[in-house]
Design a protein around this motif. Structure first.
Motif, PDB file in Angstrom:
ATOM      1  N   ALA A   5      -8.114 110.391  15.127  1.00 15.76           N
ATOM      2  CA  ALA A   5      -8.115 110.945  14.098  1.00 15.76           C
ATOM      3  C   ALA A   5      -9.393 111.856  13.729  1.00 15.76           C
ATOM      4  CB  ALA A   5      -7.531 110.069  12.715  1.00 15.76           C
ATOM      5  N   ASP A   6     -10.411 110.992  14.044  1.00 19.43           N
ATOM      6  CA  ASP A   6     -11.802 111.193  13.578  1.00 19.43           C
ATOM      7  C   ASP A   6     -12.316 112.725  13.634  1.00 19.43           C
ATOM      8  OD1 ASP A   6     -14.352 110.401  12.532  1.00 19.43           O
ATOM      9  OD2 ASP A   6     -15.318 110.538  14.228  1.00 19.43           O
TER      10      ASP A   6
ATOM     11  N   LEU B 130     -12.695 106.763  24.655  1.00 18.97           N
ATOM     12  CA  LEU B 130     -12.159 108.197  24.992  1.00 18.97           C
ATOM     13  C   LEU B 130     -11.276 108.717  23.589  1.00 18.97           C
ATOM     14  CD1 LEU B 130     -10.780 107.598  28.263  1.00 18.97           C
ATOM     15  CD2 LEU B 130     -12.746 108.989  27.868  1.00 18.97           C
ATOM     16  N   ALA B 131     -10.773 107.726  22.812  1.00 21.74           N
ATOM     17  CA  ALA B 131     -10.075 108.276  21.672  1.00 21.74           C
ATOM     18  C   ALA B 131     -11.135 108.498  20.602  1.00 21.74           C
ATOM     19  CB  ALA B 131      -9.389 107.053  21.082  1.00 21.74           C
ATOM     20  N   ALA B 132     -12.336 107.887  20.521  1.00 19.90           N
ATOM     21  CA  ALA B 132     -13.299 108.410  19.510  1.00 19.90           C
ATOM     22  C   ALA B 132     -14.255 109.453  20.039  1.00 19.90           C
ATOM     23  CB  ALA B 132     -14.003 107.038  19.396  1.00 19.90           C
TER      24      ALA B 132
ATOM     25  N   ARG C 274      -5.017 116.081  19.160  1.00 24.52           N
ATOM     26  CA  ARG C 274      -3.739 115.851  19.167  1.00 24.52           C
ATOM     27  C   ARG C 274      -3.272 114.399  19.804  1.00 24.52           C
ATOM     28  NH1 ARG C 274      -0.348 120.503  19.369  1.00 24.52           N
ATOM     29  NH2 ARG C 274      -1.434 122.534  18.596  1.00 24.52           N
ATOM     30  N   VAL C 275      -2.479 113.920  19.219  1.00 29.10           N
ATOM     31  CA  VAL C 275      -1.842 112.637  19.868  1.00 29.10           C
ATOM     32  C   VAL C 275      -0.593 112.740  20.363  1.00 29.10           C
ATOM     33  CG1 VAL C 275      -1.556 110.108  19.389  1.00 29.10           C
ATOM     34  CG2 VAL C 275      -3.639 111.520  18.516  1.00 29.10           C
TER      35      VAL C 275
ATOM     36  N   ASP D  36      -4.766 101.379  17.440  1.00 27.38           N
ATOM     37  CA  ASP D  36      -6.008 101.396  17.093  1.00 27.38           C
ATOM     38  C   ASP D  36      -6.342 102.922  17.786  1.00 27.38           C
ATOM     39  OD1 ASP D  36      -6.056  99.031  15.971  1.00 27.38           O
ATOM     40  OD2 ASP D  36      -6.613  98.103  17.560  1.00 27.38           O
ATOM     41  N   LEU D  37      -5.959 103.308  18.865  1.00 35.42           N
ATOM     42  CA  LEU D  37      -6.513 104.444  19.368  1.00 35.42           C
ATOM     43  C   LEU D  37      -6.097 105.788  18.576  1.00 35.42           C
ATOM     44  CD1 LEU D  37      -5.487 104.027  23.027  1.00 35.42           C
ATOM     45  CD2 LEU D  37      -7.513 103.480  21.970  1.00 35.42           C
ATOM     46  N   GLU D  38      -4.946 105.581  18.055  1.00 34.67           N
ATOM     47  CA  GLU D  38      -4.533 106.736  17.138  1.00 34.67           C
ATOM     48  C   GLU D  38      -5.229 106.955  16.015  1.00 34.67           C
ATOM     49  OE1 GLU D  38      -0.063 108.350  15.032  1.00 34.67           O
ATOM     50  OE2 GLU D  38      -0.192 106.504  16.344  1.00 34.67           O
TER      51      GLU D  38
END
Length: 302
Positions: free
Chosen positions: A255-256, A226-228, A260-261, A249-251
């Motif tokens: 960034a790719d 999901l993060a990627a 928003r985090v 790692d998710l953050e």
């Protein structure tokens, strides 16, 4: 002929499924895992979602975003309030499930469920008010109106709190949908049953399918995809753990595509009154210039 009263009934165990796109699919992999109460007693088998399930949930959330973000704020508030009404109607079920999940007495579990329902109502009341605190007119030099208005960011992935199976869950997903975004949420791994029961409430409410999608399983397995994911616009890392390797790692993966985090805090108190931080965390600001006076007659905007 008299009826026998000493016949022992077999228990009817509940089958829990994922909630994706307004439907209840089994995990794509067919996997399940055991869910136990605080004393180690077996409660149920929950679906163990895969990365394919996560991708399907993102597709459903993206499909629902246009209609949900385009609805009026007042209409979104009505739908959220209807969900709160239905939660109230199933209060006893949630009291039992929260008590079992978190090892709480019935009275303490009831207090948690009541707080969660009240919080849902609170966020329902904010749908048509958040624009007043997150937007406004800007002073400019020249014959123009300059207006900033908040808009939903899109699809938001949420790693729900691990230790607050219902109140914490409501606290992270209600503000996302109240402001017009859609969400894919990974429920508490150890206590997923209240989240799956919430899906049953959502399915019979007025909430369009795909606005909220609920996955259960291992956050360490599902969250990285999901993060990627390039079609996810933001991610809430609350349940990933403050300072954890997973959160870091998710953050990095997020960034790719410049998601928003929302970083996890050290020890959130879900019983404390909520502010507006989560309402504004996943909003974009659109600024419009509009000529005033005689130039404004054409109604053009820049």
């Amino acid at each position: 002929m008299s009826e026998t009263t000493d016949v022992k009934r077999l228990s009817v165990f509940k089958t829990y499924k994922l909630y994706v796109g307004g439907k209840f699919p089994r995990s794509e992999s067919g996997r399940v895992y055991e869910v136990s109460d605080s004393k180690g007693n077996w409660l149920a088998n929950a679906p163990l979602a895969s990365r394919k399930d996560a991708r399907d949930a993102v597709v459903a959330a993206r499909k629902a975003f246009g209609g949900w973000s385009g609805a009026t704020a007042y209409n979104r508030g009505q739908i959220l309030y209807r969900i709160a009404e239905m939660l109230e109607g199933r209060r006893e079920q949630f009291v039992r499930e929260v008590g079992e999940a978190e090892g709480l007495s019935k009275s303490k579990a009831a207090a948690v469920v009541d707080a969660a329902i009240d919080r849902w109502v609170w966020y329902a009341g904010w749908t048509d008010k958040v624009a007043q605190i997150a937007g406004g007119g800007n002073p400019v030099a020249g014959p123009f109106f300059n207006l900033s208005t908040p808009e939903p960011t899109g699809v938001v992935a949420v790693v729900a709190p691990q230790d607050s199976s219902f109140l914490g869950l409501v606290s992270v997903i209600a503000p996302v949908i109240a402001t017009g975004s859609t969400t894919v949420v990974i429920a508490s791994e150890s206590a997923p049953l209240p989240a799956l029961s919430l899906g049953e409430v959502l399915a019979t409410s007025d909430l369009p399918g795909g606005v909220i999608n609920i996955l259960t399983g291992k956050a360490s397995e599902i969250a990285p995809s999901l993060a990627a994911h390039q079609d996810v616009n933001a991610i809430d890392l609350t349940g990933a753990g403050h300072g954890s390797d997973l959160a870091r790692d998710l953050e990095i993966a997020a960034a790719d595509n410049l998601k928003r985090v929302l970083r996890p805090s050290a020890s959130p108190d879900w019983t404390a009154p909520q502010g507006t931080e989560r309402l504004t965390a996943f909003l974009e600001t659109k600024t419009v210039w509009h000529p005033t006076g005689s130039l404004g007659a054409s109604g053009s905007a820049y």
